[in-house]
Design a protein around this motif. Sequence first.
Motif, PDB file in Angstrom:
ATOM      1  N   VAL A 184       8.429  19.486   8.051  1.00  0.00           N
ATOM      2  CA  VAL A 184       9.085  18.329   7.426  1.00  0.00           C
ATOM      3  C   VAL A 184       8.647  17.048   8.130  1.00  0.00           C
ATOM      4  CG1 VAL A 184      11.307  17.241   6.943  1.00  0.00           C
ATOM      5  CG2 VAL A 184      11.039  19.725   6.711  1.00  0.00           C
ATOM      6  N   GLY A 185       8.307  16.044   7.347  1.00  0.00           N
ATOM      7  CA  GLY A 185       7.921  14.761   7.907  1.00  0.00           C
ATOM      8  C   GLY A 185       7.773  13.730   6.809  1.00  0.00           C
ATOM      9  N   LEU A 186       7.549  12.481   7.214  1.00  0.00           N
ATOM     10  CA  LEU A 186       7.338  11.374   6.284  1.00  0.00           C
ATOM     11  C   LEU A 186       6.080  10.629   6.708  1.00  0.00           C
ATOM     12  CD1 LEU A 186      11.000   9.956   6.188  1.00  0.00           C
ATOM     13  CD2 LEU A 186       9.935  11.525   4.524  1.00  0.00           C
ATOM     14  N   VAL A 187       5.264  10.234   5.727  1.00  0.00           N
ATOM     15  CA  VAL A 187       4.011   9.534   6.007  1.00  0.00           C
ATOM     16  C   VAL A 187       3.911   8.315   5.102  1.00  0.00           C
ATOM     17  CG1 VAL A 187       1.497   9.725   6.082  1.00  0.00           C
ATOM     18  CG2 VAL A 187       2.895  11.728   6.618  1.00  0.00           C
ATOM     19  N   ALA A 188       3.795   7.131   5.713  1.00  0.00           N
ATOM     20  CA  ALA A 188       3.581   5.914   4.932  1.00  0.00           C
ATOM     21  C   ALA A 188       2.122   5.891   4.476  1.00  0.00           C
ATOM     22  CB  ALA A 188       3.899   4.678   5.774  1.00  0.00           C
ATOM     23  N   ALA A 189       1.893   5.568   3.206  1.00  0.00           N
ATOM     24  CA  ALA A 189       0.552   5.713   2.643  1.00  0.00           C
ATOM     25  C   ALA A 189       0.177   4.524   1.767  1.00  0.00           C
ATOM     26  CB  ALA A 189       0.462   7.002   1.827  1.00  0.00           C
ATOM     27  N   ASN A 190      -1.012   3.980   2.021  1.00  0.00           N
ATOM     28  CA  ASN A 190      -1.515   2.942   1.122  1.00  0.00           C
ATOM     29  C   ASN A 190      -2.171   3.600  -0.090  1.00  0.00           C
ATOM     30  OD1 ASN A 190      -4.076   3.820   1.919  1.00  0.00           O
ATOM     31  ND2 ASN A 190      -4.382   2.115   3.353  1.00  0.00           N
ATOM     32  N   GLU A 191      -2.750   2.788  -0.964  1.00  0.00           N
ATOM     33  CA  GLU A 191      -3.295   3.325  -2.215  1.00  0.00           C
ATOM     34  C   GLU A 191      -4.417   4.326  -1.963  1.00  0.00           C
ATOM     35  OE1 GLU A 191      -5.084   1.658  -6.478  1.00  0.00           O
ATOM     36  OE2 GLU A 191      -4.270   0.263  -4.991  1.00  0.00           O
ATOM     37  N   LYS A 192      -5.287   4.030  -0.991  1.00  0.00           N
ATOM     38  CA  LYS A 192      -6.399   4.946  -0.701  1.00  0.00           C
ATOM     39  C   LYS A 192      -5.884   6.298  -0.209  1.00  0.00           C
ATOM     40  CE  LYS A 192     -10.170   1.719   0.332  1.00  0.00           C
ATOM     41  NZ  LYS A 192     -11.139   1.278   1.369  1.00  0.00           N
ATOM     42  N   VAL A 193      -4.850   6.271   0.617  1.00  0.00           N
ATOM     43  CA  VAL A 193      -4.291   7.531   1.126  1.00  0.00           C
ATOM     44  C   VAL A 193      -3.646   8.325  -0.006  1.00  0.00           C
ATOM     45  CG1 VAL A 193      -2.576   8.547   2.676  1.00  0.00           C
ATOM     46  CG2 VAL A 193      -3.964   6.613   3.455  1.00  0.00           C
ATOM     47  N   MET A 194      -2.912   7.632  -0.884  1.00  0.00           N
ATOM     48  CA  MET A 194      -2.281   8.330  -2.006  1.00  0.00           C
ATOM     49  C   MET A 194      -3.335   8.955  -2.918  1.00  0.00           C
ATOM     50  SD  MET A 194       0.983   8.169  -1.521  1.00  0.00           S
ATOM     51  CE  MET A 194       1.883   8.423  -3.060  1.00  0.00           C
ATOM     52  N   GLU A 195      -4.449   8.261  -3.113  1.00  0.00           N
ATOM     53  CA  GLU A 195      -5.537   8.831  -3.918  1.00  0.00           C
ATOM     54  C   GLU A 195      -6.117  10.065  -3.239  1.00  0.00           C
ATOM     55  OE1 GLU A 195      -8.191   5.563  -4.318  1.00  0.00           O
ATOM     56  OE2 GLU A 195      -7.051   4.591  -5.931  1.00  0.00           O
ATOM     57  N   PHE A 232       4.508  12.052   1.447  1.00  0.00           N
ATOM     58  CA  PHE A 232       3.745  10.802   1.474  1.00  0.00           C
ATOM     59  C   PHE A 232       4.439   9.780   0.579  1.00  0.00           C
ATOM     60  CE2 PHE A 232       0.817  13.599   3.401  1.00  0.00           C
ATOM     61  CZ  PHE A 232      -0.168  12.845   4.036  1.00  0.00           C
ATOM     62  N   VAL A 233       4.682   8.608   1.156  1.00  0.00           N
ATOM     63  CA  VAL A 233       5.447   7.570   0.478  1.00  0.00           C
ATOM     64  C   VAL A 233       4.599   6.307   0.353  1.00  0.00           C
ATOM     65  CG1 VAL A 233       7.580   6.226   0.531  1.00  0.00           C
ATOM     66  CG2 VAL A 233       7.525   8.514   1.551  1.00  0.00           C
ATOM     67  N   PRO A 234       4.460   5.739  -0.856  1.00  0.00           N
ATOM     68  CA  PRO A 234       3.672   4.506  -0.999  1.00  0.00           C
ATOM     69  C   PRO A 234       4.218   3.388  -0.120  1.00  0.00           C
ATOM     70  CG  PRO A 234       4.238   5.436  -3.151  1.00  0.00           C
ATOM     71  CD  PRO A 234       5.029   6.193  -2.136  1.00  0.00           C
ATOM     72  N   SER A 235       3.317   2.698   0.581  1.00  0.00           N
ATOM     73  CA  SER A 235       3.743   1.623   1.477  1.00  0.00           C
ATOM     74  C   SER A 235       2.622   0.599   1.593  1.00  0.00           C
ATOM     75  CB  SER A 235       4.089   2.186   2.857  1.00  0.00           C
ATOM     76  OG  SER A 235       4.356   1.163   3.782  1.00  0.00           O
ATOM     77  N   LEU A 236       2.924  -0.649   1.274  1.00  0.00           N
ATOM     78  CA  LEU A 236       1.918  -1.715   1.374  1.00  0.00           C
ATOM     79  C   LEU A 236       1.758  -2.208   2.799  1.00  0.00           C
ATOM     80  CD1 LEU A 236       2.806  -3.814  -1.822  1.00  0.00           C
ATOM     81  CD2 LEU A 236       0.913  -2.200  -1.524  1.00  0.00           C
ATOM     82  N   ASP A 237       2.834  -2.166   3.583  1.00  0.00           N
ATOM     83  CA  ASP A 237       2.777  -2.695   4.951  1.00  0.00           C
ATOM     84  C   ASP A 237       2.636  -1.609   6.013  1.00  0.00           C
ATOM     85  OD1 ASP A 237       5.252  -1.521   4.932  1.00  0.00           O
ATOM     86  OD2 ASP A 237       6.394  -3.381   5.136  1.00  0.00           O
ATOM     87  N   GLY A 238       2.504  -0.346   5.600  1.00  0.00           N
ATOM     88  CA  GLY A 238       2.311   0.728   6.570  1.00  0.00           C
ATOM     89  C   GLY A 238       3.573   1.214   7.240  1.00  0.00           C
ATOM     90  N   ARG A 239       4.717   0.700   6.797  1.00  0.00           N
ATOM     91  CA  ARG A 239       5.977   1.122   7.400  1.00  0.00           C
ATOM     92  C   ARG A 239       6.692   2.129   6.502  1.00  0.00           C
ATOM     93  NH1 ARG A 239       9.207  -4.178   9.143  1.00  0.00           N
ATOM     94  NH2 ARG A 239       8.762  -4.720   6.964  1.00  0.00           N
ATOM     95  N   LEU A 240       7.506   2.964   7.133  1.00  0.00           N
ATOM     96  CA  LEU A 240       8.294   3.949   6.404  1.00  0.00           C
ATOM     97  C   LEU A 240       9.585   3.316   5.898  1.00  0.00           C
ATOM     98  CD1 LEU A 240       7.957   7.036   8.771  1.00  0.00           C
ATOM     99  CD2 LEU A 240       7.017   6.850   6.461  1.00  0.00           C
ATOM    100  N   PRO A 241      10.118   3.819   4.797  1.00  0.00           N
ATOM    101  CA  PRO A 241      11.440   3.353   4.349  1.00  0.00           C
ATOM    102  C   PRO A 241      12.522   3.840   5.295  1.00  0.00           C
ATOM    103  CG  PRO A 241      10.696   5.173   2.996  1.00  0.00           C
ATOM    104  CD  PRO A 241       9.544   4.831   3.894  1.00  0.00           C
TER     105      PRO A 241
END
Length: 291
Positions: free
Chosen positions: A76-87, A244-253
């Motif tokens: 279990v974990g959370l990863v902040a991801a920009n558009e390239k990572v989500m792709e 993986f969570v979309p993030s523009l600033d690289g931070r987790l919610p």
Amino acid sequence: MSVNGQRPEYRLLAELEEHFDRLVEQTDALVATWQASGASAWSFENEMADAIWLRHVLLDVWYQDGQDGRATRSHVGLVAANEKVMEAVARVNATKKAFAALLAEIRREAPTLIPEIKAILPFRQPALHNHLKGTGLARLHLKQCWRAIPLAEAPVARIRLAWYASGRSIKRLTVREAEQKLLALDSEAPHVRIQLQRLAGIPDGEPLAQVQSQAPLMRANLFYRAPLEDGRSRRAMNIALPLFVPSLDGRLPDHNLPPSHPPETRTRARRSDERLEDTAFLPSLRVYRYR
């Protein structure tokens, strides 16, 4: 040359090897893309949620000594991801889906290949296999190869994690199917004879339910920043791999820290409309009657 429209075994094996290689290479690329982004991550089980941790959990495809073959390990974990990572995540999941589909075809058409697959595939990736030197023969856990990486489809305001320990799968059985399952046991055993007699006393057309309790798992409740196109503002999903969570600033919610272990007793109230009787009708099969 195929027989009856089936592909030859060597072709099936070659294709699966190709999918496995692509899966490892795309996972490595995903981790490298995330590391280059400098984004944050959080691990439920590890203080260091870095690229080494992420690669380890995404490529955890081995059985451990004593592991139930039906069980899989959760990370279990959370990863902040920009558009390239989500792709990159989407590419890995597409390969996992193709791997699972081809594996299902092999199980149908050439099931004797499965032991060979578990023995051969690990050696195609020496970097994966190096850490197992001296530990004896490694076995590949095929389900852990193809289970999808969870991802949120839109930016998330907050995430609430909670153990879900009340899960169960319910399979409908006919009276005849239940009888066949009982007869496959020791039909001379007194407890089996009692259950056969009990089964003979109900109508042939009555549906029965075979219940299998599921292992505790972590559930993530996602609260989106804005409603989705279908109007939903939240979603609940089970997570066995980092989300993986979309993030523009690289931070987790914003997210909570769930207890380290699942509750020992049922935490959810029993549904008032639950349709199964409280006591098993055929205990040897975990079969219940409907109310």
